[in-house]
Design a protein around this motif. Structure first.
Motif, PDB file in Angstrom:
ATOM      1  N   GLY A  29       0.811  -1.210   0.000  1.00 26.69           N
ATOM      2  CA  GLY A  29       0.000   0.000   0.000  1.00 26.69           C
ATOM      3  C   GLY A  29       0.842   1.257   0.000  1.00 26.69           C
ATOM      4  O   GLY A  29       0.501   2.242  -0.654  1.00 26.69           O
ATOM      5  N   LEU A  30       1.985   1.214   0.715  1.00 26.56           N
ATOM      6  CA  LEU A  30       2.888   2.367   0.737  1.00 26.56           C
ATOM      7  C   LEU A  30       3.414   2.673  -0.661  1.00 26.56           C
ATOM      8  O   LEU A  30       3.442   3.832  -1.093  1.00 26.56           O
ATOM      9  CB  LEU A  30       4.042   2.096   1.695  1.00 26.56           C
ATOM     10  N   PHE A  31       3.819   1.633  -1.383  1.00 22.48           N
ATOM     11  CA  PHE A  31       4.344   1.834  -2.730  1.00 22.48           C
ATOM     12  C   PHE A  31       3.242   2.293  -3.686  1.00 22.48           C
ATOM     13  O   PHE A  31       3.480   3.127  -4.565  1.00 22.48           O
ATOM     14  CB  PHE A  31       4.983   0.542  -3.239  1.00 22.48           C
ATOM     15  N   LEU A  32       2.018   1.768  -3.520  1.00 18.95           N
ATOM     16  CA  LEU A  32       0.918   2.182  -4.391  1.00 18.95           C
ATOM     17  C   LEU A  32       0.542   3.637  -4.137  1.00 18.95           C
ATOM     18  O   LEU A  32       0.270   4.385  -5.078  1.00 18.95           O
ATOM     19  CB  LEU A  32      -0.293   1.266  -4.168  1.00 18.95           C
ATOM     20  N   LEU A 165       2.628   6.895 -16.233  1.00 14.62           N
ATOM     21  CA  LEU A 165       3.050   6.036 -15.127  1.00 14.62           C
ATOM     22  C   LEU A 165       3.743   6.783 -14.009  1.00 14.62           C
ATOM     23  O   LEU A 165       3.883   6.266 -12.902  1.00 14.62           O
ATOM     24  CB  LEU A 165       3.980   4.927 -15.650  1.00 14.62           C
ATOM     25  N   SER A 166       4.202   7.988 -14.262  1.00 14.76           N
ATOM     26  CA  SER A 166       4.944   8.726 -13.243  1.00 14.76           C
ATOM     27  C   SER A 166       4.669  10.215 -13.382  1.00 14.76           C
ATOM     28  O   SER A 166       4.244  10.684 -14.442  1.00 14.76           O
ATOM     29  CB  SER A 166       6.449   8.454 -13.362  1.00 14.76           C
ATOM     30  N   ASN A 167       4.909  10.916 -12.309  1.00 23.49           N
ATOM     31  CA  ASN A 167       4.789  12.364 -12.313  1.00 23.49           C
ATOM     32  C   ASN A 167       6.181  12.963 -12.383  1.00 23.49           C
ATOM     33  O   ASN A 167       6.946  12.896 -11.413  1.00 23.49           O
ATOM     34  CB  ASN A 167       4.061  12.843 -11.050  1.00 23.49           C
ATOM     35  N   GLN A 168       6.541  13.537 -13.499  1.00 25.33           N
ATOM     36  CA  GLN A 168       7.873  14.091 -13.672  1.00 25.33           C
ATOM     37  C   GLN A 168       7.987  15.505 -13.108  1.00 25.33           C
ATOM     38  O   GLN A 168       9.061  16.111 -13.171  1.00 25.33           O
ATOM     39  CB  GLN A 168       8.251  14.069 -15.152  1.00 25.33           C
ATOM     40  N   PHE A 169       6.895  16.032 -12.559  1.00 28.19           N
ATOM     41  CA  PHE A 169       6.922  17.355 -11.946  1.00 28.19           C
ATOM     42  C   PHE A 169       6.866  17.251 -10.422  1.00 28.19           C
ATOM     43  O   PHE A 169       6.295  18.099  -9.742  1.00 28.19           O
ATOM     44  CB  PHE A 169       5.753  18.202 -12.453  1.00 28.19           C
ATOM     45  N   ALA A 170       7.462  16.186  -9.882  1.00 29.46           N
ATOM     46  CA  ALA A 170       7.488  15.956  -8.431  1.00 29.46           C
ATOM     47  C   ALA A 170       8.931  15.896  -7.960  1.00 29.46           C
ATOM     48  O   ALA A 170       9.353  14.942  -7.316  1.00 29.46           O
ATOM     49  CB  ALA A 170       6.743  14.671  -8.082  1.00 29.46           C
ATOM     50  N   ALA A 171       9.691  16.926  -8.284  1.00 26.22           N
ATOM     51  CA  ALA A 171      11.122  16.906  -7.971  1.00 26.22           C
ATOM     52  C   ALA A 171      11.405  17.203  -6.502  1.00 26.22           C
ATOM     53  O   ALA A 171      12.375  16.698  -5.943  1.00 26.22           O
ATOM     54  CB  ALA A 171      11.857  17.914  -8.854  1.00 26.22           C
ATOM     55  N   MET A 172      10.579  18.030  -5.869  1.00 29.85           N
ATOM     56  CA  MET A 172      10.840  18.428  -4.479  1.00 29.85           C
ATOM     57  C   MET A 172       9.759  17.878  -3.548  1.00 29.85           C
ATOM     58  O   MET A 172       8.572  18.118  -3.766  1.00 29.85           O
ATOM     59  CB  MET A 172      10.895  19.951  -4.368  1.00 29.85           C
TER      60      MET A 172
END
Length: 271
Positions: A29-32, A165-172
């Motif tokens: 659940g943590l990874f999801l 599949l991923s959020n590339q605007f989550a750098a910080m």
């Protein structure tokens, strides 16, 4: 690396290992939540690039090192930059999972503590990802950095507009660094070998990789370390004293004064 960390003999007060099925569900659940939460922040392109310019300017005001200097070191050879890209893509999740599995099997009390800290850091990071979307330096032309994964491979990201599949605007903050630093901290606390300080090589390598591949700014690392420090201060390892300075002072044994009748007479005194 030889951990030389045999657990202490189990006794009546030894911590019980949490139920395996429950822990598998919690960790999964943590990874999801990590993956799903990152996707919630997608679509804020304009705000993410505006914040990226702000972060880049703040770093210059604070006179932080130039990320380009680290990337230049990695670009000295194709093999080195390929290794750095592979480290970024392939070590993050497997290393954290192996860390949790080892603690679960060998250090149950440390496992529960580490899992809680990782969950707290991840949850706080996801909130910041939503509140402060940030384009990585590889997307910001003002940095002069290149996307090393795209040029040299391997790459875990596709084009931002089509990457679902991923959020590339989550750098910080950088969870790559936050998790790596927690891994090293947990193993240093849970092992007894004189070489356990070498576990810090993992967050150090992660730091060089995430900055050199232009996936994170220095400030992303600073914020991640601050979140981890706060989580460690609040979620202490079971058995560690919370107020070591509040212990009762050592009292000297009371000395009962003898009455005149109980005092021994000195032979020959007064003669």
């Amino acid at each position: 690396m030889n951990a030389r960390s045999e657990p202490a003999p189990a006794g009546p007060d030894a911590p019980a290992r949490p139920p395996l099925v429950r822990e598998l569900l919690l960790v999964a659940g943590l990874f999801l939540v990590y993956k799903f939460g990152r996707r919630l922040a997608t679509g804020h392109t304009t705000e993410a690039f505006r914040n990226a310019h702000h972060v880049w300017d703040w770093e210059r005001v604070l006179r932080l090192p130039d990320e380009g200097a680290v990337q230049s070191l990695l670009l000295h050879g194709d093999t080195l930059i390929h290794v750095a890209n592979t480290y970024y893509a392939a070590v993050h999740f497997p290393a954290t999972l192996a860390f949790l599995v080892w603690l679960y099997l060998r250090r149950p009390a440390h496992y529960v503590w580490a899992r809680r800290v990782l969950a707290a850091v991840t949850g706080a990071a996801l909130v910041l990802h939503l509140l402060f979307p940030l384009a990585p330096p590889r997307m910001l032309g003002a940095t002069g950095l290149i996307d090393t994964a795209h040029v040299f491979g391997p790459s875990v990201y596709g084009p931002p507009r089509t990457d679902s599949l991923s959020n590339q605007f989550a750098a910080m903050p950088s969870l790559h660094f936050g998790w790596a630093l927690m891994l090293a901290s947990g193993l240093i606390v849970a092992t007894r070998t004189r070489w356990r300080v070498l576990w810090l090589l993992h967050p150090l390598a992660t730091l060089l990789v995430i900055v050199g591949t232009a996936n994170h700014y220095w400030l992303d690392v600073v914020v991640a370390a601050a979140l981890l420090g706060l989580a460690l201060a609040v979620l202490r390892l079971p058995g560690s004293p919370r107020h070591p300075r509040c212990a009762l002072p050592h009292r000297r044994p009371e000395v009962r004064r003898r009455s005149p009748a109980e005092r021994p007479e000195l032979v020959g005194a007064g003669r």
